[in-house]
Design an enzyme around this catalytic site. Structure first.
Site, PDB file in Angstrom:
ATOM      1  N   ALA A  17       0.809  -1.218   0.000  1.00  0.00           N
ATOM      2  CA  ALA A  17       0.000   0.000   0.000  1.00  0.00           C
ATOM      3  C   ALA A  17       0.844   1.272   0.000  1.00  0.00           C
ATOM      4  CB  ALA A  17      -0.932   0.003   1.204  1.00  0.00           C
ATOM      5  N   GLU A  21       8.225  -5.923   0.246  1.00  0.00           N
ATOM      6  CA  GLU A  21       6.919  -6.050  -0.428  1.00  0.00           C
ATOM      7  C   GLU A  21       6.793  -5.005  -1.528  1.00  0.00           C
ATOM      8  OE1 GLU A  21       3.904  -6.163   2.689  1.00  0.00           O
ATOM      9  OE2 GLU A  21       4.170  -8.326   2.865  1.00  0.00           O
ATOM     10  N   ASN A  34       1.341 -10.769  -2.132  1.00  0.00           N
ATOM     11  CA  ASN A  34       0.145 -11.118  -2.901  1.00  0.00           C
ATOM     12  C   ASN A  34       0.380 -12.156  -3.992  1.00  0.00           C
ATOM     13  OD1 ASN A  34      -0.166  -7.843  -2.236  1.00  0.00           O
ATOM     14  ND2 ASN A  34      -1.896  -9.152  -1.641  1.00  0.00           N
ATOM     15  N   GLU A  72       7.825 -13.726   5.052  1.00  0.00           N
ATOM     16  CA  GLU A  72       6.933 -13.377   6.164  1.00  0.00           C
ATOM     17  C   GLU A  72       5.742 -14.331   6.164  1.00  0.00           C
ATOM     18  OE1 GLU A  72       5.532  -9.324   6.142  1.00  0.00           O
ATOM     19  OE2 GLU A  72       7.490  -8.518   5.633  1.00  0.00           O
ATOM     20  N   ASP A  93      -7.120 -10.147  22.206  1.00  0.00           N
ATOM     21  CA  ASP A  93      -6.169  -9.037  22.148  1.00  0.00           C
ATOM     22  C   ASP A  93      -5.705  -8.747  23.583  1.00  0.00           C
ATOM     23  OD1 ASP A  93      -4.872  -6.561  21.368  1.00  0.00           O
ATOM     24  OD2 ASP A  93      -6.570  -5.581  22.356  1.00  0.00           O
ATOM     25  N   ASP A 151      -3.573  -5.817  24.358  1.00  0.00           N
ATOM     26  CA  ASP A 151      -3.014  -4.478  24.612  1.00  0.00           C
ATOM     27  C   ASP A 151      -3.980  -3.324  24.282  1.00  0.00           C
ATOM     28  OD1 ASP A 151      -2.907  -4.388  21.871  1.00  0.00           O
ATOM     29  OD2 ASP A 151      -0.816  -3.735  21.755  1.00  0.00           O
ATOM     30  N   ASN A 172      -6.338  -6.370  16.903  1.00  0.00           N
ATOM     31  CA  ASN A 172      -5.390  -7.160  16.126  1.00  0.00           C
ATOM     32  C   ASN A 172      -5.858  -7.368  14.684  1.00  0.00           C
ATOM     33  OD1 ASN A 172      -3.638  -7.449  18.271  1.00  0.00           O
ATOM     34  ND2 ASN A 172      -4.691  -9.266  19.047  1.00  0.00           N
ATOM     35  N   ASP A 179      -2.292   7.230   7.158  1.00  0.00           N
ATOM     36  CA  ASP A 179      -2.456   5.953   7.845  1.00  0.00           C
ATOM     37  C   ASP A 179      -2.034   6.074   9.317  1.00  0.00           C
ATOM     38  OD1 ASP A 179      -2.982   3.308   8.294  1.00  0.00           O
ATOM     39  OD2 ASP A 179      -1.200   2.553   7.269  1.00  0.00           O
ATOM     40  N   ASP A 182      -0.173  -9.180  18.595  1.00  0.00           N
ATOM     41  CA  ASP A 182       0.221  -9.823  19.864  1.00  0.00           C
ATOM     42  C   ASP A 182      -0.353 -11.234  19.996  1.00  0.00           C
ATOM     43  OD1 ASP A 182      -2.473  -9.134  21.568  1.00  0.00           O
ATOM     44  OD2 ASP A 182      -1.837  -7.383  20.436  1.00  0.00           O
TER      45      ASP A 182
END
Ligand code: CA
Length: 434
Positions: free
Chosen positions: A149, A195, A240, A298, A307, A309, A313, A394, A405
């Site tokens: 992105a 990426e 992708n 990755e 979650d 924190d 997520n 963003d 997490d």
């Protein structure tokens, strides 16, 4: 004569002592290098035909910022240890670290996501080497996150033409690799961009001459790697694989413009990136057509929907579950095992799999505000408010904590989960039903 005999005896004694010490040291390093992972509860189907040097890697880029925020890591026995030691003892043989050129504002406040500059990478490279792990140096060539992105140019290179930008990228790559080498990092591979789906460092394939510019930058990075680290592999990285003809297009352009690389790497997030059979097919096509190595740079999956924190997520309660892989310790482990098996047994020239940020956990605190204070101060969330100046669209809107997490191999208190053992158990398998 007596003096001579005495000297000779002493010399022999000293030699013997040295010999014994050397033998002890050898034995120690043998036992240190041996992976001895056992589990009574984790079922792991053996991955057949796995080469000894197959890469079982972990991206662990955020660790220093998490530690600064107060995070501690514990092994399966509850003993506090260097997290890189824990990873190594569980079969991880490679650490991946991302590098942003300058993830700080003019006042020195970090953008977050680990504030991953070269100094952070140096710290990690040293620690990885200490525990016998190689380093994959992952240059984003941006001041913050680079992904499909966004591929924003670093502030310092903003108004450069392509010649100057290529020269700056070459010099920066050289300088960074030299710093890592000097610190004692064992650089096994260097990634030119992250990426880079038809864009890199502020250049876009949708613009006139875009691929020519992108590949020119890639070639500049590759040249620097060949010069500074002649034994390291040069990797390019895309995402992708599920999009029809994506990898055909990327690999064709790299070939046409003569980019010198060894490894064509892909992200593979099972909740976004299609089937494993498709991944094997598109990577094998590139490997066979251009005689390249391929790998997963990755991957990750959740062991719980929860979650920890107060910052939502990526997958979890909101969805993202993949058929046959429940959000459990066993489900996460099965996913890792199947990705590795795909690269070993179904893909041409597959050399490894890196798990993404399996050490990124909650920094603690009983409330959102407590966590936020740590994310802002130490850069331990995905983005801090200070990133707004660089990425207003963003980070500026959504800055906050950790979105993965629940995909780590450590629980919210920093203790290694049973799923971490999958890496050490893959080679032999672990049949708990016997
Ligand atoms: Ca979270």
């Amino acid at each position: 004569m007596r003096i001579l005999t005495k000297t000779l005896t002493m010399a022999i004694a000293v030699a013997l002592v040295i010999l014994v010490l050397l033998l002890c040291a050898c034995q120690k390093s043998d036992s240190e290098n041996k992976i001895n992972v056992q589990s009574d509860t984790l079922y792991v189907e053996k991955v057949e035909n796995m080469p000894k040097d197959f890469i079982l890697g972990m991206d662990a880029s955020c660790v220093p910022s998490l530690e600064a925020s107060g995070v501690k890591y514990y092994d399966h026995n509850g003993e506090e240890k260097d997290v890189y030691e824990i990873l190594s003892a569980n079969g991880i043989n490679y650490i991946r670290v991302r590098i942003w050129n300058d993830p700080f504002n003019a006042s020195g406040q970090g953008y977050g996501g680990g504030n991953c500059d070269i100094e952070n990478a140096v710290k990690i490279g040293k620690r990885a080497a200490k525990y016998g792990m190689k380093l994959l140096v992952n240059f984003h060539y941006s001041d913050f996150w680079a992904d499909p992105a966004k591929q924003m140019v670093p502030k310092a290179w903003k108004n450069m033409n392509i010649e100057d930008k290529a020269e700056a990228l070459y010099a920066y790559t050289r300088e960074s690799l030299n710093k890592l080498k000097k610190a004692g990092a064992d650089i096994g591979m260097v990634q030119i961009g992250n990426e880079t789906n038809g864009a890199m460092c502020g250049e876009f394939s949708t613009e006139l001459g875009g691929w020519e510019k992108i590949t020119r930058l890639m070639s500049a990075g590759s040249k620097a790697v060949r010069e500074v680290c002649p034994n390291a592999l040069v990797a390019v990285h895309f995402a992708n694989p599920e999009k029809v003809s994506n990898y055909v297009s990327y690999s064709t352009n790299l070939d046409y413009y003569g980019v010198d690389y060894d490894v064509f790497a892909s992200s593979y997030y099972p909740f976004w990136h299609g089937t494993l059979d498709n991944l094997a097919e598109v990577l094998s096509d590139v490997a066979e057509k251009y005689n390249k190595k391929v790998m997963v740079a990755e991957t990750s999956y959740a062991y719980t929907a929860q979650d920890t924190d107060f910052y939502g997520n990526t997958i979890g309660d909101g969805g993202g579950i993949v058929k046959n892989y429940p959000f459990t310790i066993q489900g996460q482990s099965n996913l890792v095992r199947d990705v590795v098996n795909t690269m070993v047994n179904k893909t041409t020239n597959g050399i490894g799999v890196f798990y993404w940020e399996g050490t990124w956990i909650s920094v603690g605190g009983e409330s959102y505000e407590d966590n936020l204070a740590l994310w802002e101060k130490y850069g331990s969330g995905w983005a801090a408010s200070y990133a707004t100046e660089y990425d207003s669209e963003d980070a500026g809107k959504w800055y906050g904590g950790c979105a993965v997490d629940n995909q780590a191999f450590f629980d919210a208190q920093g203790k290694a989960t049973e799923a971490l053992k999958v890496f050490g158990l893959l080679r032999e398998g672990n049949n708990i039903y016997k």
